[in-house]
Motif scaffolding. Structure first.
Motif, mmCIF file in Angstrom:
data_model
loop_
_atom_site.group_PDB
_atom_site.id
_atom_site.type_symbol
_atom_site.label_atom_id
_atom_site.label_comp_id
_atom_site.label_asym_id
_atom_site.label_seq_id
_atom_site.Cartn_x
_atom_site.Cartn_y
_atom_site.Cartn_z
ATOM 1 N N PRO A 1 15.437 -5.911 -0.922
ATOM 2 C CA PRO A 1 14.893 -4.845 -0.077
ATOM 3 C C PRO A 1 15.845 -3.682 0.131
ATOM 4 O O PRO A 1 15.397 -2.522 0.231
ATOM 5 N N GLY A 2 17.133 -3.905 0.178
ATOM 6 C CA GLY A 2 18.085 -2.800 0.352
ATOM 7 C C GLY A 2 18.058 -1.856 -0.830
ATOM 8 O O GLY A 2 18.036 -0.619 -0.666
ATOM 9 N N TRP A 3 18.051 -2.412 -2.060
ATOM 10 C CA TRP A 3 17.974 -1.575 -3.259
ATOM 11 C C TRP A 3 16.610 -0.900 -3.356
ATOM 12 O O TRP A 3 16.515 0.253 -3.829
ATOM 13 N N TRP A 4 15.578 -1.572 -2.946
ATOM 14 C CA TRP A 4 14.250 -0.960 -2.994
ATOM 15 C C TRP A 4 14.148 0.191 -2.002
ATOM 16 O O TRP A 4 13.398 1.154 -2.216
ATOM 17 N N THR A 5 14.878 0.111 -0.907
ATOM 18 C CA THR A 5 14.921 1.226 0.048
ATOM 19 C C THR A 5 15.547 2.456 -0.610
ATOM 20 O O THR A 5 15.037 3.597 -0.491
ATOM 21 N N VAL A 6 16.659 2.257 -1.346
ATOM 22 C CA VAL A 6 17.294 3.369 -2.070
ATOM 23 C C VAL A 6 16.353 3.923 -3.122
ATOM 24 O O VAL A 6 16.248 5.156 -3.335
ATOM 25 N N SER A 7 15.598 3.009 -3.789
ATOM 26 C CA SER A 7 14.621 3.457 -4.793
ATOM 27 C C SER A 7 13.558 4.344 -4.163
ATOM 28 O O SER A 7 13.158 5.380 -4.738
ATOM 29 N N GLY A 8 13.075 4.012 -2.966
ATOM 30 C CA GLY A 8 12.074 4.849 -2.295
ATOM 31 C C GLY A 8 12.602 6.224 -1.940
ATOM 32 O O GLY A 8 11.895 7.251 -2.082
ATOM 33 N N LEU A 9 13.874 6.267 -1.493
ATOM 34 C CA LEU A 9 14.471 7.563 -1.161
ATOM 35 C C LEU A 9 14.595 8.439 -2.411
ATOM 36 O O LEU A 9 14.329 9.670 -2.382
ATOM 37 N N LEU A 10 14.986 7.838 -3.539
ATOM 38 C CA LEU A 10 15.109 8.606 -4.774
ATOM 39 C C LEU A 10 13.741 9.087 -5.260
ATOM 40 O O LEU A 10 13.592 10.216 -5.783
ATOM 41 N N ALA A 11 12.710 8.249 -5.110
ATOM 42 C CA ALA A 11 11.358 8.674 -5.496
ATOM 43 C C ALA A 11 10.898 9.842 -4.638
ATOM 44 O O ALA A 11 10.246 10.792 -5.140
ATOM 45 N N ALA A 12 11.209 9.796 -3.344
ATOM 46 C CA ALA A 12 10.844 10.917 -2.464
ATOM 47 C C ALA A 12 11.569 12.195 -2.888
ATOM 48 O O ALA A 12 10.998 13.307 -2.873
ATOM 49 N N LEU A 13 12.869 12.031 -3.299
ATOM 50 C CA LEU A 13 13.619 13.194 -3.756
ATOM 51 C C LEU A 13 12.976 13.782 -5.014
ATOM 52 O O LEU A 13 12.858 15.021 -5.168
#
Length: 780
Positions: A36-48
């Protein structure tokens, strides 16, 4: 078209925000689950990346193309890293960052140097295909048998994405060409819509995977807990200590095998909530044996105070009271998370055997103290008896001499008779004290107990006037015992006298029973069994139906000077003397008595093989050796009617025999001189040992007998005897003492002493010893 793209980007941002928030919440709530921690970073990058796309066409191309495309690729890469973290597989972050940097550089070059939409789309698709392929490989390796549904759904979604990315790359060759010669892509809104659906699917799938992992962890934790609980139950069940768990309402939650065995509960109640004891009632006892008050029960104390209770000795008694089990107990409360009492843990260790050992040790300590007391009293009695014997000998001898000097009708004769009677009582008391301390000399010969019993019964009947029935029962073929007949008679007479007193003057029954027991008979005490070897044992029972004894009296009956009679009616030495004589003969004594029922004394003596008449006359022991005996000196003083005037010794006028008498007591020296001179002997009486030795040295042939006291200050009589015999070996030497032991007799015999004389002997007995030991008269 622009509005549609912005709308889709806004929706995509919302979906990315939702996914990011969900993954962040899972990472915070379940840190033990990887991913879940890495998936959180993935969501932020997708938003960017969505923001970068939203800035087209007005924004800088480097941000809208280079950063946006790289952010989408990085989002996919971190989704893959999160998947590997979830699956527990290793991952390398540096190669991923290097690859992302290469993608960013490629996008920059394809934007700033070679502005090619098709090339950027191919680069994006190629990176996505590589990441999807790696994810599919990881899923295959982790779940090769396709058992996990969530991973299977994720595999199909990944395959769909992989196909879509390949299709996106291929579609570049079919894109229309613009007026400038560039291929344009009208599929951006469709791509955004597809990735948004992908994010939603992955949000659901990854959330399901987190839930699955939590469920697996919970299952493993429950399994571990169950194993630990099973191990704990097995450990508690097999403990030698008892464990009981009570609820606050005093019902029993659980109990282990040791506790059930201790309480006597049935095994069929092993798993019931409240086992039922075999006995209908059972009581709790304090350490002192009294019933334990309820407020002192460990369970009640824990309930009342909420504090642990440690090291409480508790007794559990069954309903019939026949057996009491003892335990060392501990109790402590077990509270829940908010502090309320859940259970009371009660543990205990069975110390019944330890309590029995302690009681046995106390009994042994009491016996040891009693033995020390009797030993000290015996030593004291021996010392007192020596001086008291000298006094009694002087009183008896001078009273006898004074009686002889008076005319028959003198009024003073009656007073002298009373003096002699009182002195004889004192002498008997001294003999009892010496018998108690085992310092009275013994003459042990083969004795038939039946004859001694018959004689003792005759004396008992003559000495008592109570109307009791006296019965003698004797078995046939009884073997003899090696004993001093006089002391054995004293034992039987003392027991008979006690039995007569127990009848309190009423017409009761006293019975003497004699029989023999084999050496293997279980009724024989251990000490007698060892003494018997292969021979039999003779049992003598003295039974009465008198008042009997209570337990307190039985405990103290062998204590010296303890008596239940009125003051002046008994000395309290009768039974101690009996015990001392029986033990000296290698026997044992048992007592069975109850108040109002009567008393039975049972004596056991080791038997000897029957002897022939010739062997008995010669004094041979059963093993063919000889028995060493000495004069016991039990002759009584003659009464007034038997007193005769002194006779001169044979040939005393022609050649009187010369006696040397040595004693440190002036009174005895004076008495013996008068006594022997009246019988025609020449007496040299001295009180100094050295003077006596010098007298013999100066006249080695001038004495017919040397008689010396044993216990004297400085030099003992035995040392004097050795010195005299060294001067004149053929000179008869006698040793006189009121304190005779077996060791003294052995030493005297080894030194050459002819006889050991008891100093309390009567006047006539003393003179008989002198007459027997002096040499025949010398020729004139």
């Amino acid at each position: 078209m622009q509005l549609d793209l912005l709308t889709i980007l806004a929706l995509r941002l919302c979906v990315d925000g939702l996914a990011t928030a969900a993954f962040f919440a899972q990472a915070r709530r379940h840190p033990s689950v990887g991913g879940p921690g890495w998936w959180t970073v993935s969501g932020l990058l997708a938003a960017l990346g969505s923001v970068g796309l939203g800035l087209r066409p007005d924004g800088p191309e480097l941000l809208t193309f280079g950063v946006a495309n790289t952010a989408f690729v990085a989002s996919a890469a971190f989704l893959w890293i999160g998947l590997r973290s979830y699956l527990g597989q290793p991952y390398a972050l540096r190669p991923v960052l290097a690859a992302l940097l290469a993608v960013f550089v490629g996008n920059v070059l394809l934007t700033s140097v070679w502005d090619s939409m098709a090339a950027r789309q191919i680069l994006f698709s190629a990176a996505g295909v590589v990441i999807a392929g790696l994810a599919l490989n990881d899923i295959r390796r982790f779940d090769p048998l396709h058992r996990i549904l969530e991973l299977q759904v994720l595999r199909w979604v990944t395959w769909f994405k992989l196909v879509a990315l390949i299709g996106l790359a291929v579609s570049v060759w079919f894109l229309p060409v613009s007026a400038t010669g560039e291929r344009t892509s009208p599929a951006v809104p469709v791509l955004l819509l597809g990735t948004m659906i992908d994010v939603l699917l992955r949000l659901v799938i990854f959330s399901s995977l987190v839930t699955l992992r939590l469920q697996q962890q919970g299952d493993r934790a429950r399994q571990v807990l169950q194993i630990r609980e099973a191990d704990s139950r097995a450990l508690i069940e097999n403990l030698s200590a008892g464990v009981m768990v009570f609820r606050p309402d005093q019902t029993l939650a659980s109990v282990n095998s040791a506790a059930r065995r201790f309480l006597g509960w049935s095994e069929r109640d092993a798993h019931s909530a409240m086992p039922v004891p075999f006995a209908p009632e059972w009581r709790l006892l304090s350490e002192d044996g009294r019933p334990m008050p309820r407020h002192e029960v460990p369970f009640e104390r824990v309930l009342a105070t909420g504090q642990p209770v440690a090291d409480v000795i508790l007794g559990v008694q069954s309903g019939d009271g026949a057996q009491t089990q003892w335990a060392l107990c501990n109790a402590y409360p077990e509270n829940d998370a908010i502090g309320d009492l859940r259970h009371v843990m009660f543990t205990f260790v069975d110390i019944t055997s330890l309590r029995e050992a302690q009681r046995h040790q106390q009994a042994l300590e009491h016996q040891l103290a009693q033995a020390h007391k009797m030993e000290a009293l015996g030593t004291l009695a021996g010392g007192v008896a020596h001086d008291f014997n000298n006094i009694l000998a002087a009183i008896l001898g001078n009273a006898d001499l004074a009686r002889q000097d008076l005319p028959p009708d003198s009024l003073a004769s009656e007073s002298l008779d009373e003096i002699s009677t009182a002195a004889r009582r004192g002498r008997e008391l001294v003999r009892q004290v010496q018998a108690f301390s085992r310092q009275q000399p013994m003459e042990r010969r083969p004795v038939h107990v039946a004859e001694v019993v018959a004689e003792s019964c005759s004396l008992l009947r003559a000495a008592t006037a109570s109307p009791f029935e006296l019965v003698q029962t004797c078995a046939d073929g009884l073997p003899p015992i090696l004993a001093d007949a006089t002391q054995l008679s004293q034992v039987l007479l003392n027991l008979g006298t006690n039995a007569a007193h127990a009848l309190n003057g009423r017409a009761g029954r006293i019975e003497y029973r004699i029989d023999a027991l084999g050496s293997d008979d279980p009724r024989l005490p251990a000490a007698v069994v060892q003494a018997c070897a292969e021979n039999r044992a003779v049992r003598v029972q003295v039974q009465d139906n008198g008042c009997g004894m209570d337990e307190a009296t039985r405990v103290r009956m062998f204590e010296p000077f303890f008596t239940t009679r009125v003051v002046g009616a008994g000395t309290g030495l009768g039974l101690p003397v009996v015990l001392g004589i029986v033990q000296t003969h290698g026997g044992a004594i048992e007592v069975d008595s109850a108040p109002g029922v009567g008393t039975t004394f049972t004596l056991y003596f080791p038997a000897v093989r029957a002897l022939s008449a010739a062997t008995a006359d010669t004094g041979l022991t059963p093993d063919g050796g000889t028995m060493t005996t000495h004069t016991s000196g039990n002759t009584e003083l003659p009464g007034p009617s038997s007193v005769e005037k002194p006779d001169m010794a044979p040939d005393a006028m022609t050649d009187p025999r010369h006696i040397l008498y040595l004693d440190d007591d002036d009174t005895l020296v004076f008495l013996v001189r008068r006594l022997l001179e009246r019988r025609g002997y020449k007496v040299t009486a001295l009180t100094d040992q050295n003077e006596a030795i010098e007298a013999v040295r100066s006249q080695p042939a001038g004495f017919d007998l040397v008689m010396t006291d044993y216990n004297m200050p400085g030099m003992s009589g035995l040392e004097v005897a050795r010195a005299v015999l060294a001067i004149s070996p053929d000179l008869p030497v006698a040793l006189a003492s009121g304190y005779i032991t077996d060791e003294l007799q052995a030493e005297a015999l080894a030194a050459g002493v002819r006889e050991v004389v008891f100093k309390t002997d009567a006047v006539e007995a003393f003179c008989e010893v002198v007459a027997r030991l002096v040499t025949p008269p010398r020729p004139a």
